[in-house]
Design a protein around this motif. Sequence first.
Motif, PDB file in Angstrom:
ATOM      1  N   PHE A 279       0.792  -1.226   0.000  1.00 13.50           N
ATOM      2  CA  PHE A 279       0.000   0.000   0.000  1.00 13.50           C
ATOM      3  C   PHE A 279       0.831   1.286   0.000  1.00 13.50           C
ATOM      4  CE2 PHE A 279      -2.966  -3.151   1.720  1.00 13.50           C
ATOM      5  CZ  PHE A 279      -4.098  -2.895   0.949  1.00 13.50           C
ATOM      6  N   GLY A 280       2.144   1.169   0.203  1.00 16.55           N
ATOM      7  CA  GLY A 280       3.024   2.313   0.081  1.00 16.55           C
ATOM      8  C   GLY A 280       2.699   3.455   1.022  1.00 16.55           C
ATOM      9  N   ASP A 281       2.586   4.677   0.460  1.00 13.70           N
ATOM     10  CA  ASP A 281       2.386   5.879   1.269  1.00 13.70           C
ATOM     11  C   ASP A 281       1.056   5.881   2.015  1.00 13.70           C
ATOM     12  OD1 ASP A 281       4.830   6.907   0.597  1.00 13.70           O
ATOM     13  OD2 ASP A 281       4.074   8.129  -1.062  1.00 13.70           O
ATOM     14  N   THR A 282       0.087   5.171   1.488  1.00 13.39           N
ATOM     15  CA  THR A 282      -1.199   5.089   2.198  1.00 13.39           C
ATOM     16  C   THR A 282      -1.009   4.496   3.583  1.00 13.39           C
ATOM     17  OG1 THR A 282      -2.392   4.797   0.108  1.00 13.39           O
ATOM     18  CG2 THR A 282      -3.533   4.142   2.119  1.00 13.39           C
ATOM     19  N   TYR A 283      -0.206   3.433   3.646  1.00  8.51           N
ATOM     20  CA  TYR A 283       0.045   2.825   4.956  1.00  8.51           C
ATOM     21  C   TYR A 283       0.994   3.676   5.784  1.00  8.51           C
ATOM     22  CZ  TYR A 283       0.885  -0.479   8.658  1.00  8.51           C
ATOM     23  OH  TYR A 283       0.965  -1.052   9.895  1.00  8.51           O
ATOM     24  N   ARG A 284       1.986   4.314   5.156  1.00 11.54           N
ATOM     25  CA  ARG A 284       2.912   5.162   5.910  1.00 11.54           C
ATOM     26  C   ARG A 284       2.156   6.298   6.602  1.00 11.54           C
ATOM     27  NH1 ARG A 284       5.992   4.264   1.106  1.00 11.54           N
ATOM     28  NH2 ARG A 284       7.806   2.924   1.512  1.00 11.54           N
ATOM     29  N   ASN A 285       1.213   6.904   5.905  1.00 16.58           N
ATOM     30  CA  ASN A 285       0.420   7.977   6.496  1.00 16.58           C
ATOM     31  C   ASN A 285      -0.446   7.454   7.647  1.00 16.58           C
ATOM     32  OD1 ASN A 285       1.455   9.853   4.679  1.00 16.58           O
ATOM     33  ND2 ASN A 285      -0.191   9.497   3.189  1.00 16.58           N
ATOM     34  N   TYR A 286      -1.028   6.272   7.448  1.00 11.66           N
ATOM     35  CA  TYR A 286      -1.826   5.638   8.498  1.00 11.66           C
ATOM     36  C   TYR A 286      -0.954   5.342   9.720  1.00 11.66           C
ATOM     37  CZ  TYR A 286      -4.052   1.627  10.845  1.00 11.66           C
ATOM     38  OH  TYR A 286      -4.559   0.753  11.767  1.00 11.66           O
ATOM     39  N   ARG A 287       0.243   4.848   9.485  1.00 13.26           N
ATOM     40  CA  ARG A 287       1.150   4.511  10.585  1.00 13.26           C
ATOM     41  C   ARG A 287       1.584   5.755  11.354  1.00 13.26           C
ATOM     42  NH1 ARG A 287       6.709   1.345   9.335  1.00 13.26           N
ATOM     43  NH2 ARG A 287       7.113   3.335   8.294  1.00 13.26           N
ATOM     44  N   MET A 288       1.726   6.877  10.676  1.00 14.24           N
ATOM     45  CA  MET A 288       2.136   8.109  11.325  1.00 14.24           C
ATOM     46  C   MET A 288       1.138   8.572  12.391  1.00 14.24           C
ATOM     47  SD  MET A 288       5.061   9.466  10.349  1.00 14.24           S
ATOM     48  CE  MET A 288       4.867  11.241  10.543  1.00 14.24           C
ATOM     49  N   LYS A 289      -0.133   8.306  12.181  1.00 13.34           N
ATOM     50  CA  LYS A 289      -1.146   8.832  13.096  1.00 13.34           C
ATOM     51  C   LYS A 289      -1.811   7.768  13.967  1.00 13.34           C
ATOM     52  CE  LYS A 289      -4.763   8.711   9.526  1.00 13.34           C
ATOM     53  NZ  LYS A 289      -5.705   9.524   8.729  1.00 13.34           N
ATOM     54  N   THR A 290      -1.448   6.481  13.785  1.00 14.70           N
ATOM     55  CA  THR A 290      -2.105   5.404  14.538  1.00 14.70           C
ATOM     56  C   THR A 290      -1.076   4.590  15.308  1.00 14.70           C
ATOM     57  OG1 THR A 290      -3.705   5.253  12.725  1.00 14.70           O
ATOM     58  CG2 THR A 290      -3.745   3.494  14.359  1.00 14.70           C
ATOM     59  N   PRO A 291      -1.203   4.488  16.630  1.00 10.30           N
ATOM     60  CA  PRO A 291      -0.249   3.697  17.422  1.00 10.30           C
ATOM     61  C   PRO A 291      -0.283   2.221  17.043  1.00 10.30           C
ATOM     62  CG  PRO A 291      -1.665   5.040  18.832  1.00 10.30           C
ATOM     63  CD  PRO A 291      -2.259   5.076  17.463  1.00 10.30           C
ATOM     64  N   ALA A 292       0.798   1.525  17.363  1.00 15.26           N
ATOM     65  CA  ALA A 292       0.881   0.105  17.016  1.00 15.26           C
ATOM     66  C   ALA A 292       0.025  -0.762  17.929  1.00 15.26           C
ATOM     67  CB  ALA A 292       2.334  -0.353  17.065  1.00 15.26           C
ATOM     68  N   PHE A 293       0.165  -0.582  19.252  1.00 16.23           N
ATOM     69  CA  PHE A 293      -0.464  -1.516  20.185  1.00 16.23           C
ATOM     70  C   PHE A 293      -1.311  -0.849  21.268  1.00 16.23           C
ATOM     71  CE2 PHE A 293       3.670  -3.408  18.880  1.00 16.23           C
ATOM     72  CZ  PHE A 293       3.170  -4.463  18.142  1.00 16.23           C
ATOM     73  N   ILE A 294      -0.950   0.344  21.694  1.00 18.69           N
ATOM     74  CA  ILE A 294      -1.648   1.001  22.806  1.00 18.69           C
ATOM     75  C   ILE A 294      -2.357   2.238  22.273  1.00 18.69           C
ATOM     76  CG2 ILE A 294      -1.403   2.091  25.063  1.00 18.69           C
ATOM     77  CD1 ILE A 294       1.134   0.431  25.464  1.00 18.69           C
TER      78      ILE A 294
END
Length: 219
Positions: A191-206
């Motif tokens: 998904f490339g940048d779509t996922y990178r942007n999502y990862r920037m604003k969404t925590p992994a586990f908490i």
Amino acid sequence: MSESIPAYGLWSLVLLNSAVFIIFAFSFYKPKSSRDWRSFGMYSAFIVALFTEMYGFPLTLYLLSGWLAQHFPGVDFLSHDAGHLLEVMFGWRANPHFGPFHLLSTAFIFGGFWLLASAWNVLYHVQREHRLATTGPYARIRHPQYVAFVLIMFGFLLQWPTLVTLVMFPIMVAVYAHLARREEQAVIDEFGDTYRNYRMKTPAFIPRYNATSDQGKPS
């Protein structure tokens, strides 16, 4: 309670309870990739180890019997109720199934299964449409299914702690974190940048509870 009823050696209950919790989790998780099967396999091993000591052979109680008898005199550690060690150690002498740790354990276990089911419901729809999962629990954390397994296992630890599962738990948490990192790289490739942007604003586990003010910050 009849003294003739054995507390352990109930291998049919080991098999039955293990099957129930493994099949129930499988019905929501539905592993497909080798990574999915590894994470599900570790959860299954934890469940089998847990119920083996709960109904089959109480290894932890035997190994700690001397220390337990010295510090908690008058407790029959060959009884089933005494396997709820946290209730025993903190002085709860009523029915352990209504003890504080057991009730907290139930909340973690049901919460974990609810999270697992919610995450699968989102994944089921987005995978059919080849979209990135960003709604439901995925709007708060990136890896709700791994978090769900950790919640379920932690709940069982509160209910029935054993030496084997206490050793397994931190190892499995570390492995789940490693699998999550590998999974993210595969999703970035897709998904490339779509996922990178999502990862920037969404925590992994908490999850963050001030998510609005944290938008755009890396986790």
